[in-house]
Motif scaffolding. Structure first.
Motif, PDB file in Angstrom:
ATOM      1  N   UNK A   5       0.860  -1.181   0.000  1.00  0.00           N
ATOM      2  CA  UNK A   5       0.000   0.000   0.000  1.00  0.00           C
ATOM      3  C   UNK A   5       0.900   1.237   0.000  1.00  0.00           C
ATOM      4  N   UNK A   6       0.760   2.087  -1.014  1.00  0.00           N
ATOM      5  CA  UNK A   6       1.583   3.295  -1.133  1.00  0.00           C
ATOM      6  C   UNK A   6       0.728   4.522  -0.868  1.00  0.00           C
ATOM      7  N   UNK A   7       1.214   5.382   0.021  1.00  0.00           N
ATOM      8  CA  UNK A   7       0.446   6.575   0.389  1.00  0.00           C
ATOM      9  C   UNK A   7       1.342   7.812   0.311  1.00  0.00           C
ATOM     10  N   UNK A   8       0.910   8.801  -0.458  1.00  0.00           N
ATOM     11  CA  UNK A   8       1.633  10.065  -0.533  1.00  0.00           C
ATOM     12  C   UNK A   8       0.745  11.195  -0.041  1.00  0.00           C
ATOM     13  N   UNK A 146      -2.666   2.487  -4.330  1.00  0.00           N
ATOM     14  CA  UNK A 146      -1.939   3.770  -4.310  1.00  0.00           C
ATOM     15  C   UNK A 146      -2.919   4.888  -4.000  1.00  0.00           C
ATOM     16  N   UNK A 147      -2.602   5.656  -2.964  1.00  0.00           N
ATOM     17  CA  UNK A 147      -3.519   6.697  -2.509  1.00  0.00           C
ATOM     18  C   UNK A 147      -2.767   8.009  -2.286  1.00  0.00           C
ATOM     19  N   UNK A 148      -3.357   9.093  -2.755  1.00  0.00           N
ATOM     20  CA  UNK A 148      -2.853  10.420  -2.416  1.00  0.00           C
ATOM     21  C   UNK A 148      -3.798  11.025  -1.383  1.00  0.00           C
ATOM     22  N   UNK A 149      -3.252  11.275  -0.200  1.00  0.00           N
ATOM     23  CA  UNK A 149      -4.030  11.866   0.883  1.00  0.00           C
ATOM     24  C   UNK A 149      -3.865  13.378   0.815  1.00  0.00           C
ATOM     25  N   UNK A 150      -4.961  14.085   0.668  1.00  0.00           N
ATOM     26  CA  UNK A 150      -4.851  15.550   0.657  1.00  0.00           C
ATOM     27  C   UNK A 150      -5.765  16.128   1.709  1.00  0.00           C
ATOM     28  N   UNK A 197      -1.548  11.141  -9.472  1.00  0.00           N
ATOM     29  CA  UNK A 197      -1.101  10.641 -10.771  1.00  0.00           C
ATOM     30  C   UNK A 197      -2.129   9.635 -11.290  1.00  0.00           C
ATOM     31  N   UNK A 198      -1.979   9.236 -12.555  1.00  0.00           N
ATOM     32  CA  UNK A 198      -2.867   8.240 -13.167  1.00  0.00           C
ATOM     33  C   UNK A 198      -2.980   6.991 -12.308  1.00  0.00           C
ATOM     34  N   UNK A 199      -4.199   6.558 -12.025  1.00  0.00           N
ATOM     35  CA  UNK A 199      -4.393   5.317 -11.287  1.00  0.00           C
ATOM     36  C   UNK A 199      -4.263   5.472  -9.784  1.00  0.00           C
ATOM     37  N   UNK A 200      -3.969   6.681  -9.305  1.00  0.00           N
ATOM     38  CA  UNK A 200      -3.837   6.909  -7.860  1.00  0.00           C
ATOM     39  C   UNK A 200      -5.162   7.454  -7.319  1.00  0.00           C
ATOM     40  N   UNK A 201      -5.652   6.834  -6.248  1.00  0.00           N
ATOM     41  CA  UNK A 201      -6.932   7.252  -5.648  1.00  0.00           C
ATOM     42  C   UNK A 201      -6.713   8.495  -4.799  1.00  0.00           C
ATOM     43  N   UNK A 202      -7.521   9.505  -5.015  1.00  0.00           N
ATOM     44  CA  UNK A 202      -7.422  10.731  -4.233  1.00  0.00           C
ATOM     45  C   UNK A 202      -8.356  10.650  -3.027  1.00  0.00           C
TER      46      UNK A 202
END
Ligand code: CDP
Length: 223
Positions: A5-8, A146-150, A197-202
């Motif tokens: 699990x990748x989180x940015x 892959x998730x981008x946490x904002x 990015x493409x395919x990354x869940x926001x």
């Protein structure tokens, strides 16, 4: 097959605390890549290495006697066996860590180390939650999740201000603002973490509390 699990996300997005809780929920190991940039910074400051001496800082990253624990309940960070978990979080370190993180040679060294750690931790724990600013895009673009946490700048500043100063009143937020906004601006010159990015869940956590954020992320991982 171990789960990666990748989180940015930017600072104050809740990334670290939420990532740890999600790792705990699934019984996975945890990797805080920001702690690695912070550890290089602490090491350089202690050795008297000038952060603007790019080659010297890369050499420091290469020889770093770093120990990282993967237990989300106790993510130990050591240098030569010495506990530096508190030392890496001081405002002195936060103020200059971007100088280390924008050194592309350092990034290459740490990104390689992170790929190895992700594989090793995933193997040991059956899965890993790795968090940072370039995990979904550069370090582990093939991660299972892959998730981008904002969060809005307002929400992020309020959270960081409460963490650092115990309050989100006007003065505390103002004191936090300069540090956080400048660091995000510097960091975004080398990592793309402001848009998914493409395919990354926001996942926008502006309106979510801690439990809500953890629940939303657990749902994304389960889906
Ligand atoms: O806790 P916070 O989100 O404020 O920062 P952190 O995750 O501890 O990361 C500290 C610093 O390390 C960031 O400001 C970036 O300069 C750098 N970093 C990076 O460049 N790439 C990563 N994958 C993780 C952190």
């Amino acid at each position: 097959q171990p789960v990666v699990v990748a989180i940015d996300g930017p600072s104050g997005s809740g990334k670290s605390s939420v990532s740890r809780a999600v790792a705990r929920h699934f019984g996975y190991g945890y990797l805080d890549t920001g702690a690695m940039y912070r550890a290089v910074t602490v090491y350089c400051l202690r050795q008297g290495i000038d952060l603007s001496d790019a080659d010297a800082v890369v050499a420091a990253a290469e020889e770093l006697p770093l120990g990282l624990g993967a237990d989300p309940d106790d993510p130990a960070v050591t240098l030569d066996e010495e506990d530096i978990a508190a030392a890496i979080r001081t405002s002195e370190v936060s103020a200059v860590v971007s100088a280390v993180a924008t050194n592309l040679g350092v990034r290459a060294v740490l990104q390689d180390a992170q790929r190895e750690l992700i594989d090793a931790i995933a193997e040991d724990w059956g899965g890993v939650v790795a968090e940072g600013r370039d995990i979904t895009t550069v370090v582990a673009p093939d991660a299972d999740v892959r998730v981008l946490l904002t969060a809005s700048e307002e929400a992020r500043l309020a959270r960081r201000s409460t963490e650092l100063h115990g309050s989100a009143d006007e003065a505390a937020v103002a004191a936090t603002h300069d540090q956080i906004v400048r660091r995000d601006r510097d960091d975004s010159t080398v990592s793309q973490f402001t848009e998914a990015a493409d395919g990354v869940v926001l996942l926008d956590t502006s309106a979510l509390d801690f439990d809500g954020s953890v629940g939303a992320l657990v749902e994304i991982v389960t889906a």
